[in-house]
Write an enzyme that holds these catalytic residues in place. Structure first.
Site, PDB file in Angstrom:
ATOM      1  N   ARG A  49      -0.371  29.075 -35.756  1.00 14.92           N
ATOM      2  CA  ARG A  49       1.092  29.393 -35.184  1.00 14.92           C
ATOM      3  C   ARG A  49       2.000  28.371 -35.076  1.00 14.92           C
ATOM      4  NH1 ARG A  49       0.364  33.391 -30.206  1.00 14.92           N
ATOM      5  NH2 ARG A  49      -1.035  31.739 -29.640  1.00 14.92           N
ATOM      6  N   ASP A  51       5.707  26.466 -34.059  1.00  7.60           N
ATOM      7  CA  ASP A  51       6.806  26.801 -33.105  1.00  7.60           C
ATOM      8  C   ASP A  51       8.294  27.131 -33.925  1.00  7.60           C
ATOM      9  OD1 ASP A  51       5.306  26.705 -30.821  1.00  7.60           O
ATOM     10  OD2 ASP A  51       5.625  24.219 -30.648  1.00  7.60           O
ATOM     11  N   TYR A 109      -1.024  18.313 -40.042  1.00 10.53           N
ATOM     12  CA  TYR A 109       0.481  18.380 -39.745  1.00 10.53           C
ATOM     13  C   TYR A 109       0.895  17.060 -40.382  1.00 10.53           C
ATOM     14  CZ  TYR A 109       0.708  22.279 -36.675  1.00 10.53           C
ATOM     15  OH  TYR A 109       0.806  23.681 -36.268  1.00 10.53           O
ATOM     16  N   ARG A 196       3.850  17.001 -31.401  1.00 10.50           N
ATOM     17  CA  ARG A 196       5.346  16.478 -31.057  1.00 10.50           C
ATOM     18  C   ARG A 196       5.141  15.581 -30.015  1.00 10.50           C
ATOM     19  NH1 ARG A 196       8.578  21.937 -31.087  1.00 10.50           N
ATOM     20  NH2 ARG A 196      10.013  20.614 -30.028  1.00 10.50           N
TER      21      ARG A 196
END
Length: 255
Positions: A49, A51, A109, A196
């Protein structure tokens, strides 16, 4: 039969991947489009998932259906009924024991920082802007202590619901490409906001505000309170998961 899909999306206008009752999500858009093609309800399970505001280069999902459509119909039919910011890249039949989440060996990522004095215009939805000069070499050197299996509590959102904070980072690099500083990370799994928060802690190192050893200090201290702030969502893209080649999925998601 069970079908796997590769999905690309611009996350800017969505409240994240997961289906929600109070706003637009990528999952809900995909399920509506597939249900239209099937003329029956379809629910999908994703590899990971994302954000609100985070993008997906090749999210992988699977769904089960007794409705027979050729693969081209699943792809083109879904795309015709999806918002312009979402597209189905490919469809692939898989065995019943394939699971988009649990069969994944790792996830990848990429975080992209536009590092220049002037704010972005064309790429504003897909980068984070940093006006102060960044030393990508320092950031890369500092990040290498995160390789391997560690307790990543210092880089875990307070709202994270994972049972524990131990994750294994398989690869992590920081490099400059012209005006961009690109951070790429691969791990067996990620905590909420983990990428992040890592980026938010590497930025002070890149600006020269913290020494390269600071990241090691944060990792060892396991305290979210002293680590850097959470970097903006716009620069983050989920590149996709990796699966064993035995599943027969496209090369971009196979080891």
């Amino acid at each position: 039969m069970r079908i796997a899909l590769g999905i690309e999306y611009d996350g800017t206008d969505f409240l994240g991947w997961q289906r929600l009752s109070h706003g637009a999500s990528v999952q809900a858009s995909v399920e509506r489009a597939l249900s239209f093609v099937a003329a029956a309800p379809i629910e999908v399970t994703c590899a990971g998932r994302t954000d609100a505001g985070v993008h997906g280069r090749c999210q992988v999902v699977h769904f089960d259906t007794g409705i027979h459509r050729d693969l081209r119909s699943w792809i083109l039919g879904a795309c015709s009924n999806l918002p312009t910011g979402v597209a189905v890249l490919w469809a692939q039949p898989v065995s019943d024991d394939f699971h988009a989440r649990f069969s994944a060996r790792s996830r990848r990522y990429r975080y992209t920082i536009l590092n220049r004095a002037v704010r972005p215009a064309l790429d504003a939805r897909y980068v984070t802007w940093e006006r102060q000069p960044l030393d990508a070499g320092r950031m890369h050197a500092a990040a290498q202590v995160l390789l391997g299996e560690h307790d990543f509590s210092a880089f875990r959102a307070i709202s994270c619901q994972a049972k524990h904070a131990r994750r294994e980072v398989k690869a992590l690099s920081v490099r400059r490409a012209g005006e961009q500083v690109i951070i790429e990370i691969e791990a067996n799994a990620f905590l909420h906001h983990m990428v992040r928060n890592i980026v938010g802690s590497l930025l002070p190192v890149g600006r020269g505000e913290q020494p390269t050893e600071w990241i090691n200090t944060l990792l060892a201290g396991c305290s979210r309170e002293v680590a850097g702030p959470t970097a903006a969502a716009s620069g983050l893209t989920f590149i996709g998961p990796r699966y064993e080649s035995r599943w027969g999925l496209p090369v971009e998601v196979s080891e």
